[in-house]
Design an enzyme around this catalytic site. Structure first.
Site, PDB file in Angstrom:
ATOM      1  CD  GLU A  77      45.031  93.513  51.451  1.00 36.37           C
ATOM      2  OE1 GLU A  77      45.201  92.452  52.059  1.00 36.37           O
ATOM      3  OE2 GLU A  77      45.964  94.237  51.075  1.00 36.37           O
ATOM      4  CE1 TYR A 123      65.399 108.305  67.779  1.00 37.86           C
ATOM      5  CE2 TYR A 123      66.769 106.629  68.827  1.00 37.86           C
ATOM      6  CZ  TYR A 123      66.559 107.945  68.445  1.00 37.86           C
ATOM      7  OH  TYR A 123      67.492 108.893  68.747  1.00 37.86           O
TER       8      TYR A 123
END
Length: 229
Positions: A77, A123
């Protein structure tokens, strides 16, 4: 970031990041991979690695064309890691995990074309920001990297359809923290499935993201990457 992480060189930082992801329940077995920029080279977890058991002396070392310079074979990957480094020269670390909640959300229809996850919490917006769902491709397929490079706005995270999450940072500690916050947001989304939600409004999401160096723009879809020759 702990004092040991702040003082670690890139090899040691990559080992510490793998241990942190494992300790936080974001990496199990040999799923996922990590990389960090080291000058004009890239250090990466070898293929099939248990991220909690990486060794500083046994990492894959590549150039930015993907040529192996030393160490064991890297993860297949690599292309999407390189895509993030190409997108932004400030990116120095990439984290890819198959964490449970992020994996589950990657199998769902996205909230919108421009973010798989809505602005549920301040957040999430402050630490992760807009997180698009990248269309499915087989693991290691370079077309996924083309999609990532073509996304027309700044980003610090994506979900790979039916696959997992990628987060980036100025260093590995930041990329790991972003992965942890993304997992929390995905968990919150799953826990509130089917319930009426109170999302942050557009003005708040845009303001918070900008204040903390993240990005949130309503209504901007993914771009279609050019066909490979």
């Amino acid at each position: 970031m702990t004092s040991s992480e702040a003082m670690a060189g890139p090899r040691e930082a990559l080992v510490l990041a793998g241990r942190s992801l494992t300790a936080n329940g974001l990496s199990r077995g040999s799923a996922g991979n990590l990389s960090v920029r080291d000058g004009d080279r890239l250090l990466m977890s070898p293929t099939g690695s248990d991220l909690g058991s990486l060794e500083a002396a046994s990492l894959s070392v590549l150039d930015f064309e993907g040529n192996l310079q030393e160490g064991p074979r890297p993860s297949k990957e690599f292309p999407f890691h390189r895509a993030f480094y190409r997108r932004d020269c400030a990116t120095n670390a990439v984290v890819h995990v198959h964490s449970p909640a992020a994996m589950a959300v990657s199998c769902l229809e996205p909230w919108t074309e421009w973010s798989a996850i809505p602005p549920l919490t301040p957040y999430f917006v402050m630490r992760v920001g807009q997180t698009p769902l990248v269309p499915y491709a087989d693991p290691g397929d370079p077309s996924q990297a083309d999609w990532i490079e073509a996304i027309p706005y700044p980003l610090h995270a994506v979900l790979l359809q039916n696959h997992g999450a990628i987060t980036v940072g100025r260093d590995l500690a930041e990329a790991v923290d972003t992965a942890v916050e993304l997992e929390q947001a995905c968990d919150t989304l799953l826990r509130t499935a089917g319930l009426p939600k109170r999302l942050l409004d557009e003005e708040t999401a845009v303001r918070l993201a900008g204040k903390y160096g993240r990005h949130w723009t309503f209504g901007q879809p993914l771009a279609v990457p050019p066909a490979q020759s």
